[in-house]
Design an enzyme around this catalytic site. Structure first.
Site, short mmCIF file in Angstrom:
data_model
loop_
_atom_site.label_atom_id
_atom_site.label_comp_id
_atom_site.label_asym_id
_atom_site.label_seq_id
_atom_site.Cartn_x
_atom_site.Cartn_y
_atom_site.Cartn_z
N GLY A 23 0.84 -1.20 0.00
CA GLY A 23 0.00 0.00 0.00
C GLY A 23 0.87 1.25 0.00
O GLY A 23 1.91 1.31 -0.67
N HIS A 104 5.54 1.65 12.48
CA HIS A 104 4.83 2.45 13.49
C HIS A 104 4.76 1.55 14.73
O HIS A 104 4.52 0.35 14.61
CB HIS A 104 3.44 2.79 12.95
CG HIS A 104 2.56 3.56 13.89
ND1 HIS A 104 3.03 4.50 14.78
CD2 HIS A 104 1.20 3.54 14.06
CE1 HIS A 104 2.02 5.02 15.45
NE2 HIS A 104 0.90 4.45 15.03
N GLY A 130 4.01 7.71 1.78
CA GLY A 130 4.82 6.94 0.84
C GLY A 130 5.36 7.68 -0.38
O GLY A 130 6.53 7.52 -0.73
N GLU A 191 -2.35 12.95 15.29
CA GLU A 191 -3.59 12.62 14.57
C GLU A 191 -4.83 13.10 15.32
O GLU A 191 -5.79 13.55 14.72
CB GLU A 191 -3.70 11.10 14.37
CG GLU A 191 -2.74 10.56 13.34
CD GLU A 191 -2.62 9.04 13.38
OE1 GLU A 191 -1.81 8.51 12.61
OE2 GLU A 191 -3.30 8.38 14.20
N SER A 250 5.03 40.57 5.14
CA SER A 250 5.19 42.02 5.04
C SER A 250 4.92 42.61 6.43
O SER A 250 4.37 41.94 7.30
CB SER A 250 4.16 42.56 4.05
OG SER A 250 2.87 42.32 4.58
P1 NDP Z 1 -2.07 0.77 3.68
O1 NDP Z 1 -3.50 0.93 4.11
O2 NDP Z 1 -1.63 1.55 2.50
O3 NDP Z 1 -1.79 -0.80 3.45
C1 NDP Z 1 -2.37 -1.44 2.41
C2 NDP Z 1 -1.72 -2.80 2.29
O4 NDP Z 1 -2.06 -3.60 3.42
C3 NDP Z 1 -2.18 -3.53 1.07
O5 NDP Z 1 -1.12 -4.29 0.56
C4 NDP Z 1 -3.27 -4.40 1.63
O6 NDP Z 1 -3.43 -5.52 0.85
C5 NDP Z 1 -2.70 -4.79 2.97
N1 NDP Z 1 -3.73 -5.20 3.92
C6 NDP Z 1 -4.76 -4.44 4.38
N2 NDP Z 1 -5.50 -5.16 5.24
C7 NDP Z 1 -4.95 -6.39 5.29
C8 NDP Z 1 -5.28 -7.58 5.98
N3 NDP Z 1 -6.30 -7.64 6.82
N4 NDP Z 1 -4.49 -8.65 5.78
C9 NDP Z 1 -3.43 -8.61 4.95
N5 NDP Z 1 -3.06 -7.50 4.26
C10 NDP Z 1 -3.82 -6.41 4.44
O7 NDP Z 1 -1.14 1.01 4.96
P2 NDP Z 1 0.02 2.08 5.15
O8 NDP Z 1 1.07 1.85 4.14
O9 NDP Z 1 -0.57 3.42 5.34
O10 NDP Z 1 0.56 1.64 6.59
C11 NDP Z 1 1.40 0.52 6.74
C12 NDP Z 1 2.17 0.68 8.03
O11 NDP Z 1 3.01 1.83 7.93
C13 NDP Z 1 1.31 0.91 9.27
O12 NDP Z 1 1.91 0.28 10.36
C14 NDP Z 1 1.33 2.42 9.42
O13 NDP Z 1 1.09 2.85 10.75
C15 NDP Z 1 2.77 2.70 9.02
N6 NDP Z 1 3.01 4.07 8.57
C16 NDP Z 1 2.20 4.65 7.64
C17 NDP Z 1 2.46 5.93 7.19
C18 NDP Z 1 1.63 6.54 6.10
O14 NDP Z 1 2.00 7.61 5.63
N7 NDP Z 1 0.57 5.92 5.62
C19 NDP Z 1 3.57 6.73 7.74
C20 NDP Z 1 4.43 5.98 8.64
C21 NDP Z 1 4.12 4.72 9.06
P3 NDP Z 1 -4.83 -6.32 0.74
O15 NDP Z 1 -5.92 -5.42 1.23
O16 NDP Z 1 -4.88 -6.65 -0.68
O17 NDP Z 1 -4.61 -7.48 1.58
#
Ligand code: NDP
Length: 326
Positions: A23, A104, A130, A191, A250
């Site tokens: 993601g 995180h 990201g 947040e 200014s």
């Molecule tokens: P996303 O929501 O973008 O993650 C999506 C990904 O997670 C996809 O690959 C999705 O695949 C997978 N996913 C979602 N639910 C499930 C599930 N139940 N089982 C398996 N896979 C799952 O997350 P982020 O990238 O935002 O966050 C990831 C981590 O990074 C977290 O710990 C977050 O706190 C941390 N973080 C995030 C930041 C940000 O800017 N977003 C900044 C710093 C840290 P699919 O649904 O196909 O399974």
């Protein structure tokens, strides 16, 4: 603070990294690591995210197989999904000496996952979403990250995590040691306190103007949609919160700012901030979040309905239509 000179890719020589999730963060981690010459396997369920990883040319496997095939596992799926995915698909397949990384500290701070004692565990938390992580890497710079070694089974956990930091471009900017508990609490506070405060402030400013008879579109633009305020905050991030006004404003602007600074919000709001922080630290927020998740996130639906119906959102939609007709 750790910089380039403090890290080496050689500390992760011969290691394969499993990026779990593709993601917001997963996509950036996988791409930067690959471009730094680190072998990457993306672990994801077989769905659109996995298709995207395949299209981007990554070796892509189920989460279990990715964990089995790697010695460094970076968990990059939403925090609320960590316990189930970790218990069923990750923990049973972690080998002795593997390095397990979270971006995180949430799941560790609130003990939602329990790590075996024979693996390295680290926090490597980019303080950025990201797209800029990837963009800055491509430009030859990087973003700030927090680092914390929570378990050091191999006696090399810090070196290995710094190796990953360098491969991500984080050491180009700087990697600050911060405990995972602090990282979690600061992030949740930003947040829950700062973000609502800023969003409500922009909305209230818009409402004051519209209720006074001003046209909504220029009001929206002048309050935030032109991006000027965002630029100001970006500038403030490097030069300092007040210095930006000194440097860019200014005399008229500076006089206007100083006239009301410290007079619009004060002790009452600060008190609310303290209550929110206490709720985070005591576990009250996590308990509320668990109940919300069990009930299928009803408050989130309410909030979506509320903001979609708001004048500020409707005006933004109109503004987008105007831009789209260029
Ligand atoms: P996303 O929501 O973008 O993650 C999506 C990904 O997670 C996809 O690959 C999705 O695949 C997978 N996913 C979602 N639910 C499930 C599930 N139940 N089982 C398996 N896979 C799952 O997350 P982020 O990238 O935002 O966050 C990831 C981590 O990074 C977290 O710990 C977050 O706190 C941390 N973080 C995030 C930041 C940000 O800017 N977003 C900044 C710093 C840290 P699919 O649904 O196909 O399974």
């Amino acid at each position: 603070m750790y910089y380039e000179k403090d890290a080496s890719l050689h500390d992760i020589d011969g290691e394969v990294v499993a990026v779990i999730g593709y993601g917001i963060q997963g996509k950036a981690f996988a791409a930067n690591l690959r471009d730094s010459g680190i072998p990457v396997i993306v672990g994801n369920r077989a769905d659109a995210y996995r298709e995207a990883a395949l299209r981007d040319g990554f070796e892509t496997q189920s989460i279990i197989d990715a964990v089995k095939g790697a010695s460094i596992v970076i968990l990059l799926i939403p925090d609320e999904a960590h316990p189930d995915v970790y218990d069923a698909q990750i923990r049973p397949h972690l080998d002795e000496g593997d390095l397990f990384v979270v971006a995180h500290g949430f799941s560790l701070r609130f003990e939602r996952i329990v790590l075996p004692a024979n693996v390295d565990v680290a926090l490597l938390a980019p303080k950025m979403f990201g797209k800029p992580i990837r963009q800055r890497y491509l430009e030859g710079s990087g973003v700030l990250a927090f680092i914390d070694v929570i378990q050091d089974a191999s006696s090399r956990a810090l070196r290995r995590t710094l190796g990953v930091s360098q491969a991500m471009g984080f050491t180009r900017y700087g990697v600050l040691p911060v405990s995972h508990a602090t990282e979690t609490e600061l992030d949740l506070f930003q947040e829950q306190f700062l973000t609502p405060l800023l969003l409500d402030t922009f909305r209230i400013a818009f409402e004051v103007l519209v209720e006074a008879g001003y046209d909504p579109i220029p009001s929206l633009l002048d309050m935030h949609a032109s991006g000027e305020m965002a630029e100001m905050m970006a500038e403030a991030a490097s030069s300092g919160l007040y210095e930006v006004i000194e440097q860019q404003g200014s005399p008229t602007c500076r006089f206007g700012v100083q006239r009301y600074l410290g007079k619009l919000i004060g002790e009452e709001v600060k008190g609310k901030g303290k209550d929110i922080l206490q709720d985070i630290r005591s576990g009250g927020f996590v308990e509320a979040l668990s109940k919300e998740a069990e009930a299928g996130y009803p408050s989130l639906s309410e909030y979506q309905a509320l903001y979609q119906a708001s004048d500020v959102t409707k005006t933004h939609d109109r503004y987008r239509d105007i831009l789209g007709s260029r």
